[in-house]
Design a protein around this motif. Structure first.
Motif, PDB file in Angstrom:
ATOM      1  N   LEU A 188      43.766  52.895  70.247  1.00 16.52           N
ATOM      2  CA  LEU A 188      42.811  52.379  69.261  1.00 16.52           C
ATOM      3  C   LEU A 188      41.614  53.317  69.107  1.00 16.52           C
ATOM      4  O   LEU A 188      41.137  53.566  67.993  1.00 16.52           O
ATOM      5  CB  LEU A 188      42.336  50.986  69.670  1.00 16.52           C
ATOM      6  CG  LEU A 188      43.397  49.879  69.637  1.00 16.52           C
ATOM      7  CD1 LEU A 188      42.817  48.566  70.186  1.00 16.52           C
ATOM      8  CD2 LEU A 188      43.913  49.673  68.215  1.00 16.52           C
ATOM      9  N   ILE A 189      41.130  53.858  70.234  1.00 17.91           N
ATOM     10  CA  ILE A 189      39.994  54.794  70.181  1.00 17.91           C
ATOM     11  C   ILE A 189      40.387  56.074  69.455  1.00 17.91           C
ATOM     12  O   ILE A 189      39.621  56.614  68.651  1.00 17.91           O
ATOM     13  CB  ILE A 189      39.497  55.110  71.605  1.00 17.91           C
ATOM     14  CG1 ILE A 189      38.848  53.864  72.224  1.00 17.91           C
ATOM     15  CG2 ILE A 189      38.507  56.265  71.600  1.00 17.91           C
ATOM     16  CD1 ILE A 189      38.405  54.040  73.656  1.00 17.91           C
ATOM     17  N   MET A 190      41.597  56.569  69.698  1.00 18.73           N
ATOM     18  CA  MET A 190      42.047  57.793  69.044  1.00 18.73           C
ATOM     19  C   MET A 190      42.182  57.593  67.539  1.00 18.73           C
ATOM     20  O   MET A 190      41.799  58.460  66.750  1.00 18.73           O
ATOM     21  CB  MET A 190      43.370  58.256  69.665  1.00 18.73           C
ATOM     22  CG  MET A 190      43.240  58.669  71.118  1.00 18.73           C
ATOM     23  SD  MET A 190      44.798  59.169  71.831  1.00 18.73           S
ATOM     24  CE  MET A 190      44.960  60.807  71.171  1.00 18.73           C
ATOM     25  N   TRP A 191      42.708  56.447  67.123  1.00 13.86           N
ATOM     26  CA  TRP A 191      42.825  56.160  65.699  1.00 13.86           C
ATOM     27  C   TRP A 191      41.442  56.037  65.056  1.00 13.86           C
ATOM     28  O   TRP A 191      41.228  56.476  63.933  1.00 13.86           O
ATOM     29  CB  TRP A 191      43.631  54.879  65.487  1.00 13.86           C
ATOM     30  CG  TRP A 191      45.107  55.066  65.744  1.00 13.86           C
ATOM     31  CD1 TRP A 191      45.829  56.219  65.616  1.00 13.86           C
ATOM     32  CD2 TRP A 191      46.024  54.077  66.202  1.00 13.86           C
ATOM     33  NE1 TRP A 191      47.148  56.004  65.951  1.00 13.86           N
ATOM     34  CE2 TRP A 191      47.303  54.702  66.309  1.00 13.86           C
ATOM     35  CE3 TRP A 191      45.921  52.723  66.521  1.00 13.86           C
ATOM     36  CZ2 TRP A 191      48.436  54.016  66.720  1.00 13.86           C
ATOM     37  CZ3 TRP A 191      47.049  52.031  66.924  1.00 13.86           C
ATOM     38  CH2 TRP A 191      48.298  52.681  67.034  1.00 13.86           C
ATOM     39  N   GLY A 192      40.505  55.428  65.777  1.00 17.22           N
ATOM     40  CA  GLY A 192      39.147  55.315  65.266  1.00 17.22           C
ATOM     41  C   GLY A 192      38.489  56.685  65.103  1.00 17.22           C
ATOM     42  O   GLY A 192      37.782  56.938  64.120  1.00 17.22           O
ATOM     43  N   THR A 193      38.748  57.575  66.059  1.00  8.88           N
ATOM     44  CA  THR A 193      38.203  58.929  65.981  1.00  8.88           C
ATOM     45  C   THR A 193      38.802  59.690  64.802  1.00  8.88           C
ATOM     46  O   THR A 193      38.113  60.460  64.123  1.00  8.88           O
ATOM     47  CB  THR A 193      38.496  59.694  67.288  1.00  8.88           C
ATOM     48  OG1 THR A 193      37.939  58.981  68.388  1.00  8.88           O
ATOM     49  CG2 THR A 193      37.891  61.092  67.248  1.00  8.88           C
ATOM     50  N   ALA A 194      40.088  59.471  64.543  1.00 15.87           N
ATOM     51  CA  ALA A 194      40.741  60.109  63.398  1.00 15.87           C
ATOM     52  C   ALA A 194      40.080  59.678  62.091  1.00 15.87           C
ATOM     53  O   ALA A 194      39.861  60.494  61.186  1.00 15.87           O
ATOM     54  CB  ALA A 194      42.225  59.765  63.382  1.00 15.87           C
ATOM     55  N   LEU A 195      39.732  58.402  61.993  1.00 14.39           N
ATOM     56  CA  LEU A 195      39.065  57.903  60.800  1.00 14.39           C
ATOM     57  C   LEU A 195      37.683  58.531  60.655  1.00 14.39           C
ATOM     58  O   LEU A 195      37.247  58.880  59.560  1.00 14.39           O
ATOM     59  CB  LEU A 195      38.939  56.373  60.857  1.00 14.39           C
ATOM     60  CG  LEU A 195      40.250  55.587  60.686  1.00 14.39           C
ATOM     61  CD1 LEU A 195      39.997  54.092  60.854  1.00 14.39           C
ATOM     62  CD2 LEU A 195      40.865  55.865  59.312  1.00 14.39           C
ATOM     63  N   TYR A 196      36.984  58.703  61.774  1.00 17.73           N
ATOM     64  CA  TYR A 196      35.648  59.316  61.754  1.00 17.73           C
ATOM     65  C   TYR A 196      35.734  60.752  61.227  1.00 17.73           C
ATOM     66  O   TYR A 196      34.947  61.175  60.392  1.00 17.73           O
ATOM     67  CB  TYR A 196      35.058  59.304  63.161  1.00 17.73           C
ATOM     68  CG  TYR A 196      33.701  59.969  63.252  1.00 17.73           C
ATOM     69  CD1 TYR A 196      32.538  59.246  63.010  1.00 17.73           C
ATOM     70  CD2 TYR A 196      33.585  61.331  63.560  1.00 17.73           C
ATOM     71  CE1 TYR A 196      31.292  59.857  63.072  1.00 17.73           C
ATOM     72  CE2 TYR A 196      32.352  61.942  63.625  1.00 17.73           C
ATOM     73  CZ  TYR A 196      31.202  61.199  63.383  1.00 17.73           C
ATOM     74  OH  TYR A 196      29.978  61.813  63.439  1.00 17.73           O
ATOM     75  N   LEU A 197      36.732  61.506  61.727  1.00 20.31           N
ATOM     76  CA  LEU A 197      36.910  62.879  61.257  1.00 20.31           C
ATOM     77  C   LEU A 197      37.295  62.917  59.785  1.00 20.31           C
ATOM     78  O   LEU A 197      36.875  63.807  59.043  1.00 20.31           O
ATOM     79  CB  LEU A 197      37.986  63.593  62.091  1.00 20.31           C
ATOM     80  CG  LEU A 197      37.627  63.938  63.539  1.00 20.31           C
ATOM     81  CD1 LEU A 197      38.838  64.536  64.249  1.00 20.31           C
ATOM     82  CD2 LEU A 197      36.460  64.898  63.584  1.00 20.31           C
ATOM     83  N   LEU A 198      38.099  61.925  59.357  1.00 22.65           N
ATOM     84  CA  LEU A 198      38.508  61.869  57.958  1.00 22.65           C
ATOM     85  C   LEU A 198      37.301  61.690  57.046  1.00 22.65           C
ATOM     86  O   LEU A 198      37.188  62.354  55.999  1.00 22.65           O
ATOM     87  CB  LEU A 198      39.499  60.717  57.763  1.00 22.65           C
ATOM     88  CG  LEU A 198      40.063  60.534  56.357  1.00 22.65           C
ATOM     89  CD1 LEU A 198      40.850  61.767  55.927  1.00 22.65           C
ATOM     90  CD2 LEU A 198      40.952  59.299  56.306  1.00 22.65           C
ATOM     91  N   PHE A 199      36.373  60.824  57.443  1.00 25.52           N
ATOM     92  CA  PHE A 199      35.180  60.582  56.629  1.00 25.52           C
ATOM     93  C   PHE A 199      34.231  61.791  56.633  1.00 25.52           C
ATOM     94  O   PHE A 199      33.392  61.927  55.744  1.00 25.52           O
ATOM     95  CB  PHE A 199      34.435  59.346  57.130  1.00 25.52           C
ATOM     96  CG  PHE A 199      35.164  58.054  56.837  1.00 25.52           C
ATOM     97  CD1 PHE A 199      35.711  57.821  55.581  1.00 25.52           C
ATOM     98  CD2 PHE A 199      35.291  57.082  57.812  1.00 25.52           C
ATOM     99  CE1 PHE A 199      36.378  56.639  55.306  1.00 25.52           C
ATOM    100  CE2 PHE A 199      35.943  55.882  57.540  1.00 25.52           C
ATOM    101  CZ  PHE A 199      36.509  55.665  56.276  1.00 25.52           C
ATOM    102  N   SER A 200      34.374  62.657  57.651  1.00 29.74           N
ATOM    103  CA  SER A 200      33.497  63.823  57.727  1.00 29.74           C
ATOM    104  C   SER A 200      33.988  64.994  56.869  1.00 29.74           C
ATOM    105  O   SER A 200      33.285  65.987  56.721  1.00 29.74           O
ATOM    106  CB  SER A 200      33.352  64.292  59.187  1.00 29.74           C
ATOM    107  OG  SER A 200      34.564  64.874  59.651  1.00 29.74           O
ATOM    108  N   LEU A 201      35.198  64.880  56.338  1.00 32.60           N
ATOM    109  CA  LEU A 201      35.744  65.957  55.489  1.00 32.60           C
ATOM    110  C   LEU A 201      34.943  66.082  54.187  1.00 32.60           C
ATOM    111  O   LEU A 201      34.531  65.095  53.612  1.00 32.60           O
ATOM    112  CB  LEU A 201      37.225  65.688  55.166  1.00 32.60           C
ATOM    113  CG  LEU A 201      38.217  66.008  56.297  1.00 32.60           C
ATOM    114  CD1 LEU A 201      39.612  65.581  55.884  1.00 32.60           C
ATOM    115  CD2 LEU A 201      38.209  67.505  56.588  1.00 32.60           C
TER     116      LEU A 201
END
Length: 201
Positions: A188-201
């Motif tokens: 769950l934490i890894m998926w949340g981090t992926a979303l954070y990186l996605l929004f930073s693009l």
């Protein structure tokens, strides 16, 4: 700097939490050694190796992609995809089966094994270069240093804590349920981090 510290803490914790070979080895050494002090060689080796990889990722990746926007975007996308994939495999994994690889090793064997699974582990390299290194591109100067130091501190705290948990919980958790829950949380934490990186693009 505060946002960099928070980002570094969440990211490093999410990346280090999955119970792969490195973490399972530390956990089981904590559980199987007669005294907790006997597990220090593997804890220190794993921590030092992670410090080296994180430092190399932050400074090395930054130097390579400085001023090259398309490389930065490519690495961020690769990091996102990697986190999504690792989250999926972590969610599906059964750590109680992996735990069989660990035995109560001598200090020399602890150091050798910990170094090999840290420095020769593709997942560890992808975590540091592909995710921590690219994430550090969002910061410059003192904020970048703060981000790096927090990631390193989380790594040291995790390995020491994991060995202690292994000492007190490992021998009682014959079914592997504790490790299974920990893996679900990690995914769950890894998926949340992926979303954070996605929004930073």
């Amino acid at each position: 700097m505060i946002s960099a510290a928070i980002h570094g803490f969440i990211l490093a914790f999410g990346l280090i939490l999955p119970l792969g070979v490195q973490n399972v080895f530390v956990f089981n050494q904590g559980a199987m050694q007669k005294r907790w002090l006997f597990v220090l060689p593997v804890v220190l080796t794993a921590s030092i190796c992670d410090t080296f990889l994180i430092s190399l990722a932050v400074f090395g990746v930054s130097a390579v992609v400085l001023g090259v926007a398309w490389i930065k975007v490519t690495l961020l996308v690769a990091g996102i995809l990697f986190l999504l994939y690792m989250g999926y495999t972590t969610w599906k994994s059964k750590p109680q089966a992996e735990a069989a690889v660990a035995k109560s090793f001598s200090p020399r064997k602890q150091i050798a094994f910990a170094a090999s699974v840290s420095l020769l582990n593709p997942h560890a390299i992808m975590d540091t270069i592909g995710v921590i290194g690219t994430s550090s591109l969002s910061y410059t100067g003192s904020a970048k240093i703060t981000f790096m130091v927090v990631c390193i501190v989380v790594s040291w705290m995790w390995f020491f804590g994991l060995s202690l948990v292994g000492r007190f919980v490992g021998k009682l958790d014959q079914s592997g349920k504790f490790l299974l829950v920990l893996n679900k949380l990690s995914a769950l934490i890894m998926w949340g981090t992926a979303l954070y990186l996605l929004f930073s693009l």
